[in-house]
Structure formats: C-alpha cells, structure tokens
Design a protein around this motif. Structure first.
Motif, PDB file in Angstrom:
ATOM      1  N   GLY A 127       0.766  -1.220   0.029  1.00 38.13           N
ATOM      2  CA  GLY A 127      -0.047   0.101  -0.012  1.00 38.13           C
ATOM      3  C   GLY A 127       0.936   1.289  -0.080  1.00 38.13           C
ATOM      4  N   SER A 128       2.226   1.106   0.184  1.00 36.24           N
ATOM      5  CA  SER A 128       2.938   2.444   0.365  1.00 36.24           C
ATOM      6  C   SER A 128       4.007   2.294  -0.971  1.00 36.24           C
ATOM      7  N   CYS A 129       3.978   3.164  -1.797  1.00 32.14           N
ATOM      8  CA  CYS A 129       4.884   3.326  -2.935  1.00 32.14           C
ATOM      9  C   CYS A 129       6.076   3.910  -2.777  1.00 32.14           C
ATOM     10  N   PRO A 130       7.274   2.979  -2.884  1.00 30.00           N
ATOM     11  CA  PRO A 130       8.399   3.827  -2.673  1.00 30.00           C
ATOM     12  C   PRO A 130       8.934   4.831  -3.658  1.00 30.00           C
ATOM     13  N   ASP A 131       9.596   5.721  -3.313  1.00 29.31           N
ATOM     14  CA  ASP A 131       9.845   7.070  -4.382  1.00 29.31           C
ATOM     15  C   ASP A 131      10.645   6.577  -5.366  1.00 29.31           C
ATOM     16  N   ALA A 132      11.444   5.342  -5.568  1.00 32.05           N
ATOM     17  CA  ALA A 132      12.369   4.956  -6.459  1.00 32.05           C
ATOM     18  C   ALA A 132      11.383   4.300  -7.598  1.00 32.05           C
ATOM     19  N   VAL A 133      10.223   3.962  -7.373  1.00 33.73           N
ATOM     20  CA  VAL A 133       9.524   3.158  -8.272  1.00 33.73           C
ATOM     21  C   VAL A 133       9.239   3.993  -9.513  1.00 33.73           C
ATOM     22  N   PRO A 134       9.671   3.725 -10.824  1.00 32.46           N
ATOM     23  CA  PRO A 134       9.490   4.794 -11.791  1.00 32.46           C
ATOM     24  C   PRO A 134       7.984   4.473 -12.461  1.00 32.46           C
ATOM     25  N   GLY A 135       7.283   3.584 -12.158  1.00 36.57           N
ATOM     26  CA  GLY A 135       5.892   3.334 -12.912  1.00 36.57           C
ATOM     27  C   GLY A 135       4.875   3.013 -11.887  1.00 36.57           C
ATOM     28  N   PRO A 136       3.703   2.641 -12.279  1.00 39.57           N
ATOM     29  CA  PRO A 136       2.642   2.463 -11.209  1.00 39.57           C
ATOM     30  C   PRO A 136       3.055   1.229 -10.208  1.00 39.57           C
ATOM     31  N   TRP A 137       2.632   1.346  -8.983  1.00 37.56           N
ATOM     32  CA  TRP A 137       2.634   0.367  -7.862  1.00 37.56           C
ATOM     33  C   TRP A 137       1.558  -0.452  -7.803  1.00 37.56           C
ATOM     34  N   TYR A 138       1.048  -0.569  -6.651  1.00 41.19           N
ATOM     35  CA  TYR A 138      -0.020  -1.674  -6.532  1.00 41.19           C
ATOM     36  C   TYR A 138      -1.304  -0.777  -6.253  1.00 41.19           C
TER      37      TYR A 138
END
Length: 315
Positions: free
Chosen positions: A29-40
């Motif tokens: 439920g918490s998207c890390p800043d380093a994720v370039p695209g969509p999370w969950y």
C-alpha cells in the motif's frame, strides 16, 4: 507489471491476526519513491466491520471483490482448530477460479487449503501448525522447513516475519531486485534471509514427564559432549535396542540417533548464540567432533552455516 498497477485484494474477516494484515498493507500500500511506474492498487475486502486482533477494521468492499483482483492475500487466522469462515473459503475459491494469484501469510494457508487451492501443491505455514495442516489436508504437500513456497500462481509463507519475506519476494517478482531492496530498506528489514524456518524451531525434549523415556532423555542431554550409541541409551534405560527404538518413535516421533543429532544441533545453536567459542570448540562441546562435521550437519538441518546463524541470532 505493464502499464497499469497490479490490483491487490487483502481479505479481512473476524478472527484474523492484525500483524500479517498490516504488514501486507504496508508493503503493497505504500509506493517507494524509487518506483518509476505504477505501484499496487490495494483494497481490503471483508464483510462490513470486522474484528482483527484488538482492532475494529472497516473494509473497502465485500469479500466478493477478491475475484476481481490480480493478487489475493489471505492473512493469518487466529484459531486454526476452527474451520475457516465459509464465506472466506468461497471467496478464495472464486478468486482462484478467476485466475488471481493466491497468497497466504502464516495460518491464512488453512483458508487456501479448505478452498482446494493447494491440492497437489507444496505449501508451508508457521512451524507450530504444519502438523495440523498436513493432518487436515492430506492432499497438500506440507514443507515445514522453508520460509515461503512459490508455486507460481499460489504462494504460502511460514509464520510472522516470514510473511515479510514472501511479500518482498512478490515485489521482487513484479518490480525486480532493486525495487525490492528499496522497499526492504524503507521498512528496515533484510531484503532476503538465508535458510528456512527450521532455524527458529525449539523442541528439545517432550514437555510431559510421565513418558517411558522421562529419565533417559535428560540423562542423555547432560552427556551430549560424549560419544553416545543406541546401545548406551538402551543399557541406561534397561531396554533392548529394538524396544528402545519403539519407545523413541512413540515419545519423540523419531529414532534415537536422529533425536541425538537434533539435540547436538540445538546445543550448538545455544553456544553460537551465547558464547564466543570457536566452531571447533562448539563442535566438541556438542558432541559433533570436528568443525567439518558440525558445519555439514548444521547446514543440512537448518539451511544455514554456523557462522551465518551466529551473526543472525547473536544476542
């Protein structure tokens, strides 16, 4: 993961434990800043307000929405002696039939097993409940030693912190190792742990003191640093070797030599955790002879070498 976020549905019913549910919510439920695209895209599915441990939780939608998710997570059930809630089992079965990736954390595996999702598959749960899982669901191949099992579309974890291991494994599968490492660093947990849950199990001797080996087992435990044979044990118990083997199987579930090896490994674990003794010294004190013998049996039994175990568990 493609261009769209992968939907994750976390099941919630009365009688679940909050730790695993909260853990799944925190990871997915918490998207890390380093994720370039969509999370969950995470939602909690349950029947109205549910009691989860000490907390009252209001789900986002009903259990029927599990079938709409790409990944379904079933957190731990508090009481494995009771059958999982029928509505949960039916929702799990429907989600599996719809093609969802099915994930259980700790004792949530009992819901997957009751729904038939695990038939013919390898699975695990908390080591304290693997025997019950195997007894109630004989079509499931229960592995009591691992932290988690990945069957592709069906995944199960062992107890408590092993749920974190499996959740990070899913992130690694979906986003790659770099993002899984970032996620683990944010949560201040290791991205991968060596070995299986065998290294966390402590079962030195039977708890009851009214069994036929009640005097023999403590006697042997006090002499683990000495050579002990089946004949030595039989002589001390005033039994034939064959009768001794039957008593051991009845009381401990294993053979005399296997029991002795287990106790020697446990003694080595204790010394690794509490002393600065060398591996050679510990091998002698636990009756395993040489460091080579200790390392071989330790790694085969616990899945990690003694040095790794010491670094992990040293007080």
């Amino acid at each position: 993961m493609g261009s769209a976020a992968r939907s994750v549905a976390i099941a919630a019913t009365d009688g679940m434990l909050h730790f695993e549910l909260a853990l799944a919510q925190e990871v997915f439920g918490s998207c890390p800043d380093a994720v370039p695209g969509p999370w969950y895209d995470v939602r909690v599915c349950g029947p109205q307000a549910v009691r989860v441990g000490r907390f009252l939780l209001e789900p986002d939608c009903g259990l029927d929405r599990l079938a709409d998710a790409d990944t379904v997570i079933v957190p731990a059930l508090a009481d494995v002696e009771q059958d999982p809630p029928a509505e949960l089992v039916e929702a799990v079965r429907a989600a599996h039939a719809a093609g969802a990736r099915m994930v259980s954390l700790c004792t949530g595996v009992f819901a997957l097993a009751a729904a038939g999702v695990l038939d013919g598959l390898r699975a695990t749960t908390h080591w304290a409940h693997t025997g019950e899982l195997a007894r109630r669901y004989p079509r499931v191949e229960v592995d009591p030693d691992v932290l988690y099992v990945d069957n592709g579309q069906v995944l199960t974890s062992a107890g408590k912190s092993a749920a974190m291991d499996l959740c990070l494994h899913l992130v690694r599968r979906d986003h790659g190792s770099a993002i899984a490492n970032v996620t683990a660093r944010r949560l201040v947990v290791p991205p991968h742990r060596a070995g299986g849950q065998a290294q966390f199990v402590t079962t030195p001797v039977p708890a009851q003191d009214d069994h036929p080996l009640a005097e023999l087992l403590p006697w042997a435990m006090r002499r683990l640093d000495r050579p002990l044979t089946v004949e030595d044990l039989a002589r001390r118990a005033n039994l034939s070797s064959r009768h001794l083997a039957r008593q051991f199987r009845s009381v401990t579930g294993t053979t005399p030599l296997r029991w002795l090896l287990t106790q020697r490994i446990r003694r080595a674990q204790e010394l690794l955790e509490t002393t600065d003794d060398s591996i050679d010294t510990i091998a002698a004190a636990s009756g395993l002879g040489t460091s080579t013998t200790l390392r071989r049996h330790f790694h085969r039994t616990l899945g990690v070498p003694p040095d790794t175990y010491r670094r992990t568990f040293r007080a």
